[in-house]
Design a protein around this motif. Structure first.
Motif, PDB file in Angstrom:
ATOM      1  N   PHE A   1       0.884  -1.141  -0.151  1.00 49.11           N
ATOM      2  CA  PHE A   1      -0.173   0.047   0.308  1.00 49.11           C
ATOM      3  C   PHE A   1       1.060   1.294  -0.066  1.00 49.11           C
ATOM      4  O   PHE A   1       0.630   2.062  -0.964  1.00 49.11           O
ATOM      5  CB  PHE A   1      -0.827   0.025   1.253  1.00 49.11           C
ATOM      6  CG  PHE A   1      -1.639   0.786   1.003  1.00 49.11           C
ATOM      7  CD1 PHE A   1      -3.096   0.949   0.229  1.00 49.11           C
ATOM      8  CD2 PHE A   1      -1.500   2.086   2.399  1.00 49.11           C
ATOM      9  CE1 PHE A   1      -3.719   2.341   0.979  1.00 49.11           C
ATOM     10  CE2 PHE A   1      -2.620   3.220   1.585  1.00 49.11           C
ATOM     11  CZ  PHE A   1      -3.635   3.261   1.294  1.00 49.11           C
ATOM     12  N   GLY A   2       2.086   1.330   0.854  1.00 51.04           N
ATOM     13  CA  GLY A   2       2.647   2.217   0.894  1.00 51.04           C
ATOM     14  C   GLY A   2       3.602   2.489  -0.108  1.00 51.04           C
ATOM     15  O   GLY A   2       3.622   3.826  -0.988  1.00 51.04           O
TER      16      GLY A   2
ATOM     17  N   GLN B   1       0.108  -2.217  -9.425  1.00 52.22           N
ATOM     18  CA  GLN B   1       0.199  -2.675  -8.396  1.00 52.22           C
ATOM     19  C   GLN B   1      -1.015  -2.671  -6.929  1.00 52.22           C
ATOM     20  O   GLN B   1      -0.972  -3.999  -6.481  1.00 52.22           O
ATOM     21  CB  GLN B   1       1.231  -1.217  -7.692  1.00 52.22           C
ATOM     22  CG  GLN B   1       1.176  -1.065  -5.904  1.00 52.22           C
ATOM     23  CD  GLN B   1       3.133  -1.857  -5.737  1.00 52.22           C
ATOM     24  OE1 GLN B   1       3.407  -2.178  -6.383  1.00 52.22           O
ATOM     25  NE2 GLN B   1       3.151  -2.561  -4.003  1.00 52.22           N
ATOM     26  N   LEU B   2      -1.682  -2.345  -7.283  1.00 52.03           N
ATOM     27  CA  LEU B   2      -3.106  -3.087  -5.311  1.00 52.03           C
ATOM     28  C   LEU B   2      -3.322  -3.963  -6.364  1.00 52.03           C
ATOM     29  O   LEU B   2      -3.875  -4.784  -5.578  1.00 52.03           O
ATOM     30  CB  LEU B   2      -4.203  -1.661  -5.604  1.00 52.03           C
ATOM     31  CG  LEU B   2      -3.501   0.101  -4.596  1.00 52.03           C
ATOM     32  CD1 LEU B   2      -4.750   0.544  -4.863  1.00 52.03           C
ATOM     33  CD2 LEU B   2      -3.310  -0.850  -3.168  1.00 52.03           C
ATOM     34  N   LEU B   3      -3.652  -3.786  -7.811  1.00 53.21           N
ATOM     35  CA  LEU B   3      -4.312  -4.776  -8.794  1.00 53.21           C
ATOM     36  C   LEU B   3      -4.052  -5.890  -8.201  1.00 53.21           C
ATOM     37  O   LEU B   3      -4.574  -7.273  -7.614  1.00 53.21           O
ATOM     38  CB  LEU B   3      -4.845  -4.532  -9.967  1.00 53.21           C
ATOM     39  CG  LEU B   3      -6.151  -3.834 -10.275  1.00 53.21           C
ATOM     40  CD1 LEU B   3      -6.313  -3.810 -11.447  1.00 53.21           C
ATOM     41  CD2 LEU B   3      -7.345  -4.584  -9.641  1.00 53.21           C
ATOM     42  N   ILE B   4      -2.846  -5.755  -8.672  1.00 58.51           N
ATOM     43  CA  ILE B   4      -2.149  -7.663  -9.311  1.00 58.51           C
ATOM     44  C   ILE B   4      -1.345  -7.725  -7.626  1.00 58.51           C
ATOM     45  O   ILE B   4      -1.089  -9.271  -7.273  1.00 58.51           O
ATOM     46  CB  ILE B   4      -1.162  -7.368 -10.070  1.00 58.51           C
ATOM     47  CG1 ILE B   4      -1.068  -6.749 -11.162  1.00 58.51           C
ATOM     48  CG2 ILE B   4       0.388  -8.474 -10.081  1.00 58.51           C
ATOM     49  CD1 ILE B   4      -0.122  -6.744 -12.416  1.00 58.51           C
ATOM     50  N   TYR B   5      -0.529  -7.344  -6.569  1.00 61.18           N
ATOM     51  CA  TYR B   5       0.105  -7.189  -5.359  1.00 61.18           C
ATOM     52  C   TYR B   5      -0.929  -7.627  -4.382  1.00 61.18           C
ATOM     53  O   TYR B   5      -0.886  -8.699  -3.570  1.00 61.18           O
ATOM     54  CB  TYR B   5       1.338  -6.638  -4.819  1.00 61.18           C
ATOM     55  CG  TYR B   5       2.826  -6.507  -5.961  1.00 61.18           C
ATOM     56  CD1 TYR B   5       3.758  -7.176  -5.733  1.00 61.18           C
ATOM     57  CD2 TYR B   5       3.239  -6.291  -7.321  1.00 61.18           C
ATOM     58  CE1 TYR B   5       4.776  -8.026  -6.939  1.00 61.18           C
ATOM     59  CE2 TYR B   5       3.545  -6.294  -8.008  1.00 61.18           C
ATOM     60  CZ  TYR B   5       4.637  -6.936  -7.431  1.00 61.18           C
ATOM     61  OH  TYR B   5       5.960  -7.588  -8.172  1.00 61.18           O
ATOM     62  N   VAL B   6      -2.070  -6.225  -3.770  1.00 60.77           N
ATOM     63  CA  VAL B   6      -2.029  -6.475  -2.848  1.00 60.77           C
ATOM     64  C   VAL B   6      -4.010  -7.504  -3.295  1.00 60.77           C
ATOM     65  O   VAL B   6      -4.290  -8.576  -2.566  1.00 60.77           O
ATOM     66  CB  VAL B   6      -2.727  -5.452  -3.300  1.00 60.77           C
ATOM     67  CG1 VAL B   6      -4.236  -4.792  -1.592  1.00 60.77           C
ATOM     68  CG2 VAL B   6      -2.082  -4.622  -2.023  1.00 60.77           C
TER      69      VAL B   6
END
Lengths: 176, 493
Positions: free
Chosen positions: A40-41, A58-63
């Motif tokens: 998130f950071g 970043q949010l879609l794939i990693y989180v």
């Protein structure tokens, strides 16, 4: 301190602190949840840099993808859930020495009485002209099909191999 | 658009390999009885075709795909070497003659070999930091899978995991260095970075450039198994299936040197007749000399006490990386040529040694040197072959290994008296290495076995490949002048 700098330090602190928890936590489940804040950071830092597409992926794939999968993996695996992660052999002192040395070389702020600034403060970094575009998605798409065509296509071979390798390692052998 | 179309024409070898890779995957998924044979034939055919295209395209020179990759004599040489290495490994090491791979699925192995070949070739042609990193990571990830090919085997799994961990740390370190390099120069293209550094460095930037060199070197060091990034090497070489070990010991190492040459020769040096100068008034050579001396010494000293043949050859391959690095340090046209000669010699002598080790394992089921006594009486041919490969690794004239060492040392001495000690260290190391190579020979020929065993009968195909590699270690001397002349062409810019 400008508002931008304040937001930067906020996101940086979240990333570094949660990253430390990922490494230092004794239970894998704590590490996995702390990783959520690290991702998130980093996404926040991307937004700050004007990289909207990167932040979204970043949010879609990693989180949304990797982390959720990781959590499922940890929670559904009994052995992993209860595992104590402390390593028997930790090179604590050498590790501290190397890390401190690296930090000093990279980011030592000392300039008096001797000029011992780290390379972050010393180097004349290349500063790009102008501001980043308002929306980057179209630009990225064009670059992938133009200048960065080769790496873009090569990455697809990498994904194919990774997929094949994962299937090969996970699949049960027929004769076993 | 025009650029892409012309680029594709010069990119044909890689496209052929990619096409064959997809075909092999398709063929393997049919689950037909003939799929293994078909996959093998397709792979060998594809590699041969790509090799022919590389040779046909050897004259061209220029950037392709908007400067992401480059086609030039240096790249052509390494492409041919890397494709040739894959071809040799696939032909000489089969599923039949490897006890470890026997009975495992074959299609995936050929697909992985093709993928790692494409990645190696991309590494040798990379001309941009993005491409350089991606290619390096492609080689690594494919290699991790190949090392873990024996799924049921604990050693193989452990080796793969160690490889992944070391690989992740090394490439992460390198990526950080590359990001600093981009921050400093504002560019990812190697020629542009060279121009930036050639323009001269301010005192303020010097520290950053030193740090970048060290960080980036972590990636190169990992690929070439140079000290202090060599810790993965013995365990991975021991745990991986022997054909994979043989492959890893030559191809990714060569690709690592290709990228090192590109970085130091083309990225950072000003070419001229005789020794070249490095741009930016930074003494990169000193760092490389230190790494090279450490690499050969650590490799050779650690090899002295090994009894597992795969582990012993792993340490020996670390030591050879140290000698090969001398060609990078020499930084002249002769240095580049010496490096090429050494890599070619290393390919045939090291693959030969690993092939003998594989064949002994096929018949005896052991990698332990203590089980080697009496091999001389049971298979004089295999012992003779091993003797030639080991003498070549030692650097005994008139074998190709000697020519490799001769040219590398000569290129170093050429740089002047301040480099003499470096050549001397190399010579002392060669003497240390002679001890453990000779120990293998002594065990095979002189030591008495605990019990007499029946003669060892080689299959015809295996004997043929051993003979071919044997010939490759001896015969090049007959046409040496021609080989030297043609390699000189590739060593120029």
């Amino acid at each position: 301190m400008s508002a931008e700098a304040a937001v930067f330090y906020l996101f940086a602190a979240v990333t570094v602190a949660s990253g430390a928890v990922v490494v230092l936590a004794r239970s894998l489940i704590y590490s996995a949840f702390a990783l959520l804040f690290t991702f998130f950071g980093v996404a926040g830092l991307y937004v700050l840099l004007g990289a909207d597409f990167l932040a979204a992926t970043q949010l879609l794939i990693y989180v949304g993808g990797i982390l959720v999968l990781l959590l499922f993996g940890v929670m559904l695996t009994h052995k992993l859930y209860d595992l104590d992660l402390r390593s028997e052999v930790t090179q604590f002192l050498p590790g501290i020495i190397v890390a401190t040395g690296l930090i000093l070389i990279l980011a030592s702020p000392v300039r008096w009485p001797l000029d011992l600034r780290g390379l972050m403060f010393r180097t004349q970094w290349a500063v790009g002209a102008g501001r980043p575009p308002a929306a980057t998605t179209a630009e990225i798409g064009q670059l992938f099909m133009g200048r960065y065509l080769l790496p873009f296509e090569a990455a697809s071979i990498l994904l194919l191999v990774a997929l094949m390798g994962a299937a090969m390692i996970v699949r049960r052998r027929k004769d076993a | 658009m025009q650029d892409v179309l012309t680029s594709v024409k010069w990119f044909e070898p890689e496209l052929i390999l990619t096409g064959v890779l997809l075909l092999v995957v398709l063929v393997d998924s049919t689950l037909a009885a003939w799929r293994n044979v078909a996959a093998r034939v397709l792979t060998v055919g594809g590699l041969l075709l790509a090799l022919v295209r590389v040779v046909e395209l050897r004259g061209v020179s220029g950037e392709i795909f908007s400067g992401m990759a480059v086609v030039d004599p240096l790249a052509s040489f390494f492409k041919a070497l890397l494709i040739g290495a894959s071809l040799l490994v696939i032909l000489a090491f089969t599923f039949r003659n490897s006890r470890e791979l026997h009975g495992l699925g074959q299609g995936e192995f050929y697909a992985l070999m093709l993928a790692v070949t494409i990645s190696n070739v991309l590494m040798a042609t990379a001309n941009d930091l993005a491409m350089l990193y991606l290619a390096l990571e492609m080689v690594s990830i494919t290699s991790y899978v190949m090392v873990a090919y024996m799924k049921g085997d604990r050693m193989s799994n452990e080796a793969s995991l160690k490889y992944i961990l070391f690989g992740a740390v090394s490439t992460g370190t390198m990526l950080y260095g590359l990001s600093l390099l981009y921050g400093l120069t504002g560019n990812t293209s190697l020629p542009a970075i060279r121009d930036f550094l050639a323009a001269g460095l301010t005192d303020a930037n010097r520290l950053a450039v030193y740090a970048i060199a060290l960080l980036v070197f972590a990636g190169f060091g990992f690929k070439t198994a140079a000290v202090p990034f060599h810790f993965w090497c013995p365990d991975v070489y021991q745990g991986a299936p022997t054909p994979v070990t043989a492959f890893l010991s030559v191809a990714p190492k060569a690709a690592g040197f290709a990228i090192m040459m590109r970085f130091f020769y083309q990225g950072l040096a000003t070419p001229r007749a005789g020794p070249w100068d490095l741009v930016g008034t930074i003494d990169w050579a000193r760092v490389l000399i230190l790494v090279s001396v450490l690499t050969m010494t650590v490799g050779n000293v650690a090899a002295l006490t090994q009894t597992n043949m795969k582990r012993l050859l792993a340490y020996s391959s670390i030591a050879h990386a140290g000698y090969i690095m001398m060609g990078v340090v020499a930084l002249s046209q002769n240095g580049a040529r010496a490096l090429m000669i050494y890599l070619l010699a290393y390919l045939v002598m090291n693959l030969g040694a690993f092939l003998v080790v594989t064949l002994v394992h096929l018949h005896e089921g052991t990698f332990d040197l203590r089980d080697y006594p009496g091999l001389y009486r049971r298979s004089p041919f295999l012992t003779l072959a091993m003797a030639v490969f080991l003498l070549s690794l030692m650097g005994i004239p008139p074998l190709v290994g000697f020519m490799g060492k001769l040219y590398v040392f000569a290129a170093i001495v050429e740089r002047g008296p301040s480099y003499f000690w470096y050549a001397a260290v190399g010579a002392v190391n060669a003497a240390i290495a002679a001890y453990y190579y000779a120990r293998i020979l002594k065990t095979m020929i002189i030591d008495t076995p605990p019990a007499e065993k029946p003669p060892l009968r080689l299959a015809f195909a295996d004997a043929t490949w051993v003979s071919l590699l044997l010939a490759a270690n001896v015969l090049p001397l007959l046409w040496w002048a021609r080989i030297e002349a043609s390699l000189s062409l590739y060593a120029g810019r």
